[in-house]
Design a protein around this motif. Structure first.
Motif, PDB file in Angstrom:
ATOM      1  N   GLY A 154       0.804  -1.199   0.000  1.00 51.61           N
ATOM      2  CA  GLY A 154       0.000   0.000   0.000  1.00 51.61           C
ATOM      3  C   GLY A 154       0.846   1.261   0.000  1.00 51.61           C
ATOM      4  O   GLY A 154       1.787   1.411  -0.791  1.00 51.61           O
ATOM      5  N   VAL A 155       0.538   2.183   0.913  1.00 51.55           N
ATOM      6  CA  VAL A 155       1.310   3.413   1.040  1.00 51.55           C
ATOM      7  C   VAL A 155       2.748   3.089   1.408  1.00 51.55           C
ATOM      8  O   VAL A 155       3.688   3.752   0.950  1.00 51.55           O
ATOM      9  CB  VAL A 155       0.671   4.343   2.089  1.00 51.55           C
ATOM     10  CG1 VAL A 155       1.560   5.561   2.348  1.00 51.55           C
ATOM     11  CG2 VAL A 155      -0.718   4.791   1.635  1.00 51.55           C
ATOM     12  N   GLY A 156       2.926   2.042   2.222  1.00 56.17           N
ATOM     13  CA  GLY A 156       4.286   1.632   2.581  1.00 56.17           C
ATOM     14  C   GLY A 156       5.107   1.264   1.360  1.00 56.17           C
ATOM     15  O   GLY A 156       6.296   1.600   1.274  1.00 56.17           O
ATOM     16  N   VAL A 261      -1.519   0.153   9.329  1.00 57.65           N
ATOM     17  CA  VAL A 261      -0.275   0.903   9.430  1.00 57.65           C
ATOM     18  C   VAL A 261       0.367   1.046   8.055  1.00 57.65           C
ATOM     19  O   VAL A 261       0.860   2.118   7.688  1.00 57.65           O
ATOM     20  CB  VAL A 261       0.691   0.226  10.417  1.00 57.65           C
ATOM     21  CG1 VAL A 261       2.092   0.834  10.324  1.00 57.65           C
ATOM     22  CG2 VAL A 261       0.161   0.342  11.841  1.00 57.65           C
ATOM     23  N   ALA A 262       0.367  -0.029   7.270  1.00 54.74           N
ATOM     24  CA  ALA A 262       1.006  -0.006   5.958  1.00 54.74           C
ATOM     25  C   ALA A 262       0.204   0.797   4.939  1.00 54.74           C
ATOM     26  O   ALA A 262       0.778   1.508   4.115  1.00 54.74           O
ATOM     27  CB  ALA A 262       1.207  -1.434   5.453  1.00 54.74           C
ATOM     28  N   ARG A 263      -1.111   0.705   4.998  1.00 57.34           N
ATOM     29  CA  ARG A 263      -1.943   1.301   3.949  1.00 57.34           C
ATOM     30  C   ARG A 263      -2.466   2.686   4.303  1.00 57.34           C
ATOM     31  O   ARG A 263      -2.821   3.463   3.414  1.00 57.34           O
ATOM     32  CB  ARG A 263      -3.126   0.376   3.648  1.00 57.34           C
ATOM     33  CG  ARG A 263      -2.704  -0.999   3.130  1.00 57.34           C
ATOM     34  CD  ARG A 263      -3.888  -1.951   3.058  1.00 57.34           C
ATOM     35  NE  ARG A 263      -3.469  -3.296   2.655  1.00 57.34           N
ATOM     36  CZ  ARG A 263      -4.273  -4.360   2.647  1.00 57.34           C
ATOM     37  NH1 ARG A 263      -5.552  -4.216   3.009  1.00 57.34           N
ATOM     38  NH2 ARG A 263      -3.812  -5.547   2.284  1.00 57.34           N
ATOM     39  N   LYS A 264      -2.530   2.982   5.621  1.00 58.99           N
ATOM     40  CA  LYS A 264      -3.097   4.262   6.030  1.00 58.99           C
ATOM     41  C   LYS A 264      -2.249   4.940   7.113  1.00 58.99           C
ATOM     42  O   LYS A 264      -2.767   5.343   8.158  1.00 58.99           O
ATOM     43  CB  LYS A 264      -4.522   4.066   6.544  1.00 58.99           C
ATOM     44  CG  LYS A 264      -5.458   3.425   5.516  1.00 58.99           C
ATOM     45  CD  LYS A 264      -6.861   3.205   6.073  1.00 58.99           C
ATOM     46  CE  LYS A 264      -7.766   2.552   5.025  1.00 58.99           C
ATOM     47  NZ  LYS A 264      -9.146   2.338   5.534  1.00 58.99           N
ATOM     48  N   PRO A 265      -0.950   5.062   6.891  1.00 59.53           N
ATOM     49  CA  PRO A 265      -0.118   5.701   7.919  1.00 59.53           C
ATOM     50  C   PRO A 265      -0.461   7.168   8.125  1.00 59.53           C
ATOM     51  O   PRO A 265      -0.131   7.737   9.169  1.00 59.53           O
ATOM     52  CB  PRO A 265       1.301   5.535   7.375  1.00 59.53           C
ATOM     53  CG  PRO A 265       1.134   5.423   5.894  1.00 59.53           C
ATOM     54  CD  PRO A 265      -0.159   4.686   5.709  1.00 59.53           C
ATOM     55  N   PHE A 266      -1.122   7.780   7.137  1.00 59.91           N
ATOM     56  CA  PHE A 266      -1.506   9.188   7.239  1.00 59.91           C
ATOM     57  C   PHE A 266      -2.539   9.421   8.340  1.00 59.91           C
ATOM     58  O   PHE A 266      -2.828  10.566   8.708  1.00 59.91           O
ATOM     59  CB  PHE A 266      -2.061   9.687   5.899  1.00 59.91           C
ATOM     60  CG  PHE A 266      -3.076   8.767   5.279  1.00 59.91           C
ATOM     61  CD1 PHE A 266      -4.398   8.777   5.673  1.00 59.91           C
ATOM     62  CD2 PHE A 266      -2.685   7.866   4.285  1.00 59.91           C
ATOM     63  CE1 PHE A 266      -5.326   7.927   5.107  1.00 59.91           C
ATOM     64  CE2 PHE A 266      -3.606   7.004   3.704  1.00 59.91           C
ATOM     65  CZ  PHE A 266      -4.942   7.025   4.118  1.00 59.91           C
ATOM     66  N   LEU A 267      -3.116   8.340   8.893  1.00 62.22           N
ATOM     67  CA  LEU A 267      -4.045   8.482  10.011  1.00 62.22           C
ATOM     68  C   LEU A 267      -3.326   8.798  11.322  1.00 62.22           C
ATOM     69  O   LEU A 267      -3.980   8.987  12.354  1.00 62.22           O
ATOM     70  CB  LEU A 267      -4.863   7.191  10.179  1.00 62.22           C
ATOM     71  CG  LEU A 267      -5.806   6.843   9.022  1.00 62.22           C
ATOM     72  CD1 LEU A 267      -6.456   5.485   9.240  1.00 62.22           C
ATOM     73  CD2 LEU A 267      -6.865   7.931   8.848  1.00 62.22           C
ATOM     74  N   VAL A 268      -1.984   8.836  11.295  1.00 56.72           N
ATOM     75  CA  VAL A 268      -1.111   9.170  12.429  1.00 56.72           C
ATOM     76  C   VAL A 268      -1.089   8.057  13.471  1.00 56.72           C
ATOM     77  O   VAL A 268      -0.028   7.594  13.896  1.00 56.72           O
ATOM     78  CB  VAL A 268      -1.488  10.510  13.092  1.00 56.72           C
ATOM     79  CG1 VAL A 268      -0.500  10.844  14.207  1.00 56.72           C
ATOM     80  CG2 VAL A 268      -1.520  11.623  12.049  1.00 56.72           C
ATOM     81  N   VAL A 269      -2.279   7.617  13.922  1.00 60.51           N
ATOM     82  CA  VAL A 269      -2.370   6.482  14.852  1.00 60.51           C
ATOM     83  C   VAL A 269      -3.240   5.406  14.197  1.00 60.51           C
ATOM     84  O   VAL A 269      -4.352   5.119  14.658  1.00 60.51           O
ATOM     85  CB  VAL A 269      -2.919   6.903  16.226  1.00 60.51           C
ATOM     86  CG1 VAL A 269      -1.855   7.563  17.059  1.00 60.51           C
ATOM     87  CG2 VAL A 269      -4.138   7.825  16.075  1.00 60.51           C
ATOM     88  N   PRO A 270      -2.758   4.794  13.115  1.00 55.04           N
ATOM     89  CA  PRO A 270      -3.589   3.824  12.388  1.00 55.04           C
ATOM     90  C   PRO A 270      -3.985   2.623  13.238  1.00 55.04           C
ATOM     91  O   PRO A 270      -5.035   2.017  12.996  1.00 55.04           O
ATOM     92  CB  PRO A 270      -2.702   3.422  11.208  1.00 55.04           C
ATOM     93  CG  PRO A 270      -1.312   3.775  11.614  1.00 55.04           C
ATOM     94  CD  PRO A 270      -1.434   4.969  12.485  1.00 55.04           C
ATOM     95  N   SER A 271      -3.162   2.254  14.219  1.00 54.27           N
ATOM     96  CA  SER A 271      -3.513   1.111  15.053  1.00 54.27           C
ATOM     97  C   SER A 271      -4.807   1.370  15.824  1.00 54.27           C
ATOM     98  O   SER A 271      -5.586   0.443  16.084  1.00 54.27           O
ATOM     99  CB  SER A 271      -2.368   0.803  16.026  1.00 54.27           C
ATOM    100  OG  SER A 271      -2.051   1.942  16.810  1.00 54.27           O
TER     101      SER A 271
END
Length: 972
Positions: A154-156, A261-271
């Protein structure tokens, strides 16, 4: 004689407090998270090692020649478990490098991304449980490989195209450390009959806190630790939370978190968003739910305990977490133990019946942690560094004579572990773990001479030897692929014989009296002391500890038992009588596990049993040519960042990145690191490059930079000196980092020579014009030796440092003379614990021609821009802790410690350069006093701490008060 100097270009600064502090801090947090976790170098192996390599389907294995069989077996293990590891996290990774290190005396495995590799340290843990060491590494580190590589999607994946391997390394910082290690422990537990998740001692710390303390720790404290209290580490808590997540929501709970985490790290706290998908509002809620489950379970098992009366010898009601390990009898009224804890460094102490303690000796870094006592002598094994190579070190036996108050080293360059002294005090038995992965039982005399050596049966791993039968035989534990055993070695017959098979239950530290063998074991679901009767082959449980009983000792006269009894405040030194009424017979095979999920599922049993029937792969080893693999480009950046000097780049007063591009290389043996970068700044172009060579005894650091305006030193301010933005600088440094063996003191020595050249402009020899080019040389010597620091120590409590430097520019002697500086510091203990008084004295002398060198000496704090021919600095610091608040503001800030420092600086100057109202030299003294206050804290629950605070300096001569912002980040 002229002293003025001028740089044509002055880089504009950012005066805004937001630019100067807040924005750079945010950038620092992001960069430090990635750098500290991913640009990781464990050290170097000796240059004399020759390497081989081969490839399996998913791994490139690089190993020292001679370890072919070990490397191939490990590759077989990794490949066998690979599909099962991949299935759990729904991900398959590509081929990964795997590097063996076999000359280290410690035990470890490290998975790193950027450059991606798995580093395996083959030396088994001297206190390992019933698991083959290489299988343990294959399971644990193999899971890390899947975890981290799964982020390359993904984004990663897109970020990896933009920035190389460092992108995934940076994303891994968004995965909690407790998850990474807890999940790896879960792997070693699910896919074997052992694993730390099945060890009672692994959950013992959290269990004792929940059942003996009044309240739980908040989540920030539980995952980030404390200076005030003992907190179970991220492996222990992480396993409980990961296990709870799996048993409650299934494997998808964690695979989805990694995908977010890999696809949406832009959420800052994806977990956080991933957990919300399952109705879990936060990681804090997951933590509380985990503890709710385990606390209820542990309360139920705890209520079934039937305690045996014991006598507590150690100080009751310890204020700080303190442990007394390996308590052994000196007489009927005196014990000796190893005391350690959160408030102090380890030391041997004697304990009387009334609880009176006396310090005997402070050892260095103990490898096995075990010591043995007999006939007025203490013996133990101690970690010894190689003088140069960090990946080669040793394990040496030391002997302390209580009567003579004297310590001796037995031999040098040895790999001896877990020594035990004979009852007569004439011989020592120990384990030798050789670098070729062979294990031997060795007998030494009291001078360290080898008297006898025998290889372990089947080359199984030997642990914890102890003398028996009037020093004519030795009992040991053996660990192999089928679990643990008690074995006996007969000195007369020179034969091995099996005594007891514990299967996959852990047993350790056997001691013998007559026909009885006492040892600690996990049969009751917690660790207790057991007795095995050699005559009738019966096993009895002797102790009934609340949380765990370990490391038994026997009074040779009365037969009373001593052991370490665990509680929430640490291990206590206790004794009990060995009476039949308290013993519980344990029929063979009737063992009770207390751990939730202790039994493998049918599917897991199939995987575990299948490991014994792995079909060996076919591999073709070839020489690994270091020269051909010197360059390994792993990361890049469409910006410029000075990776070769990150501490300077990560300056809180400025953004650490510029427009440009950066390319990074590091070979897989970590002996060559390099960087090439382009920077566009101040409307000028810069080319930066550097390489550090660590593969030989001297370390060579080279740097070459092109671009920007040169320094111009004018004869007259009105002179017109044409310049072009093509400044050229070359720097080279050669040094030897040496570490000396000084026991409880950490001692380092480093000689250094350096050369630099720059195309800066200076007046020519006749002062008729200008010439380009400045050659400078430096020679430096550093020495430090200080007492090892405890958890709470801010500075060393005792130690010295010394240095001397000489700088000159012999080819430009008509402009520059020389600079000499020498100084040192002493560290002394303050009136209370963890307080340090530091006294420094430094002398700098310059013999200039036209220009002065920049200062090497530190100026009084609060002052800048002081130059002179001779300066003497006198400085005093009083460093102390203020509080350990363990205070958190939600998930944003967690403060572990507040510390202070009172200081005073005095600079005695001769021929100080005064520029106003006219340039002249005059004698002048400067002094300042002040105070620092700093908070050690964590941002956003990132594991790596930062320190933020302020300084207030008072300059009595001018009456000025000067505030200053202080910031440091613990990168490595």
């Amino acid at each position: 004689m002229e002293y003025s100097s001028q740089r044509v270009n002055n880089r504009p600064g950012k005066d805004s407090p937001i630019f100067r502090n807040i924005i750079p801090l945010l950038v620092l947090a992001i960069f430090s998270m990635g750098l500290s976790g991913q640009f990781y170098e464990y050290g170097q192996d000796p240059a004399t090692i020759r390497w081989n390599h081969f490839s399996s389907e998913h791994y490139q294995v690089i190993y020292p020649r001679g370890l072919d069989s070990l490397a191939m077996n490990f590759a077989d293990n990794m490949e066998y478990y690979y599909p099962f590891q991949a299935e759990v996290l729904d991900h398959k990774h590509g081929k990964l490098p795997l590097v063996f290190h076999n000359e280290s005396s410690f035990s470890n495995g490290v998975f790193v991304w950027a450059p991606k590799r798995l580093e395996v340290f083959t030396n088994p843990d001297p206190n390992g449980y019933a698991q083959d060491w290489m299988t343990q590494l294959a399971l644990h580190e193999g899971r890390h490989a899947v975890q981290i590589s799964k982020l390359n999607q993904g984004v990663g994946k897109t970020l990896s195209v933009i920035a190389g391997e460092q992108a995934v390394g940076l994303l891994s910082g968004l995965l909690p450390l407790w998850y990474l290690e807890g999940d790896a422990v879960d792997a070693e537990t699910r896919f074997s009959y052992t694993g730390r998740g099945r060890l009672p001692s692994f959950e013992m710390g959290m269990k004792a806190i929940l059942l003996e303390q009044e309240q739980r720790y908040n989540f920030s404290k539980a995952i980030l630790g404390s200076y005030r209290d003992h907190v179970p580490n991220h492996y222990e808590l992480g396993y409980l939370m990961v296990r709870f997540g799996r048993r409650t929501y299934g494997d998808s709970f964690w695979t989805d978190m990694e995908d977010f985490v890999a696809r949406k790290p832009f959420l800052v706290v994806p977990s956080w968003f991933a957990m919300r998908k399952y109705g879990v509002k936060s990681k804090r809620e997951l933590y509380q739910s985990t503890l709710d489950l385990y606390e209820d379970h542990w309360k139920g098992t705890f209520s079934k305990r039937d305690p045996v009366p014991v006598r507590n010898w150690s100080e009751p009601g310890q204020k700080h977490y303190t442990s007394y390990r390996f308590p052994q009898w000196i007489g009927d009224t005196l014990l000796i133990a190893l005391k350690e804890g959160i408030d102090q460094i380890p030391e041997f102490v004697t304990i009387g019946l009334d609880g009176t303690e006396k310090r005997v000796f402070r050892p260095g870094f103990m490898n096995s942690g075990r010591f043995s006592y007999s006939s007025g002598l203490i013996v133990w094994d101690e970690w010894v560094p190689d003088i140069r190579w960090s990946n080669r070190n040793f394990s040496q036996i030391r002997v302390f004579n209580l009567e003579e108050n004297r310590v001796r080293n037995l031999g040098s360059g040895t790999r001896y572990y877990s020594p035990a002294i004979s009852k007569g005090g004439e011989h020592i038995v120990a384990i030798e773990q050789q670098s070729d992965y062979s294990f031997h039982l060795v007998i030494l005399d009291m001078e360290g001479n080898l008297k006898h050596s025998v290889r372990a049966p089947g080359n199984q791993f030997i642990q914890h030897p102890h003398w028996m039968e009037e020093d004519s035989a030795i009992v040991v534990t053996l660990t192999g692929k089928s679990g643990k055993y008690l074995y006996k070695y007969s000195m007369d017959r020179e034969t091995w014989s099996e005594i007891f098979n514990s299967g996959y239950e852990d047993i350790s530290h056997p001691v013998v009296k007559d026909k009885q063998i006492f040892f600690s074991a996990t049969f009751s679901g917690i660790d207790n002391i057991y007795r095995f009767n050699l005559e009738n082959q019966q096993l009895y449980r002797v102790s009934s500890a609340h949380f765990g009983a370990f490391e038994p000792g026997i009074n040779p006269g009365s037969g009373s038992l001593s052991y370490a009894d665990y509680h929430a405040d640490g291990y206590r030194a206790v004794t009990q009588t060995v009476e039949e009424e308290y013993m519980v017979e344990i029929p063979e095979g009737e063992y009770a596990a207390e751990q939730l999920d202790s039994d493998p599922t049918p599917g897991e049993r199939t995987i575990i049993d299948g490991a014994a029937h792995t079909v060996p792969g076919t591999y073709t080893p070839k020489p690994y040519r270091k020269l051909f693999h010197a360059v390994n480009i792993h990361s890049w950046l469409p910006l410029y960042f000075d990776y070769m000097n990150p501490e300077a780049a990560l300056n809180p007063e400025d953004l650490p990145v510029s427009l440009g591009a950066t390319l990074l290389t590091q070979n897989l043996l970590s002996t060559i690191t390099g960087m090439v970068g382009y920077e566009y700044r101040d409307k000028m172009h810069f080319l930066h490059s550097g390489v550090i060579l660590k593969g030989r005894i001297p370390v060579i650091d080279l740097g070459l930079n092109v671009g920007g305006l040169p320094l111009v030193h004018k004869i007259d301010a009105a002179d017109n000196v044409p310049v072009n933005p093509d400044r050229f600088t070359f720097t080279s440094t050669c040094y030897i980092p040496l570490r000396l063996n000084t026991g409880k003191y950490i001692t380092r020595l480093q000689p250094l020579i350096g050369y630099s050249y720059s195309t800066d402009i200076f007046p020519n020899e006749n002062r008729t014009g200008y010439e380009t080019g400045l050659h400078r040389f430096v020679t430096r010597f550093n020495f430090s030796s200080y007492l090892r620091m405890g958890r709470k120590d801010i500075l060393p409590r005792l130690g010295i440092t010394a240095f001397a430097t000489y700088r000159n520019a012999p080819f430009n002697a008509f402009n520059f003379g020389s600079l000499s500086i020498a100084g040192g510091a002493i560290y002394l203990p303050g009136p209370l614990k963890h307080q340090t008084i530091r006294l420094r004295h430094v002398v700098q002398v310059q013999h200039p021609e036209r220009y002065l060198f920049n200062n090497d000496i530190s100026l009084p704090r609060g002052m800048v821009d002081i130059l002179g021919l001779e300066m003497k600095l006198y400085s005093a610091d009083y460093s102390f802790p203020v509080a350990y608040p363990d205070f958190n503001i939600g998930p944003v800030i967690y403060i572990t410690r507040i510390r202070g420092n009172l200081w005073a600086d005095y600079l005695a100057g001769r021929d100080i350069l005064i520029r106003e109202p006219q340039q002249e030299l005059t004698d002048k003294n400067y002094y300042s006093v002040g105070a620092d206050i700093l908070a050690d804290l964590h941002f956003l629950r990132i594991f790596f701490p930062v320190s933020i605070g302020g300084r207030l300096a008072w300059l009595p001569q001018t009456g000025e008060w000067k505030p200053e912002f202080l910031f440091t980040v613990d990168l490595f």
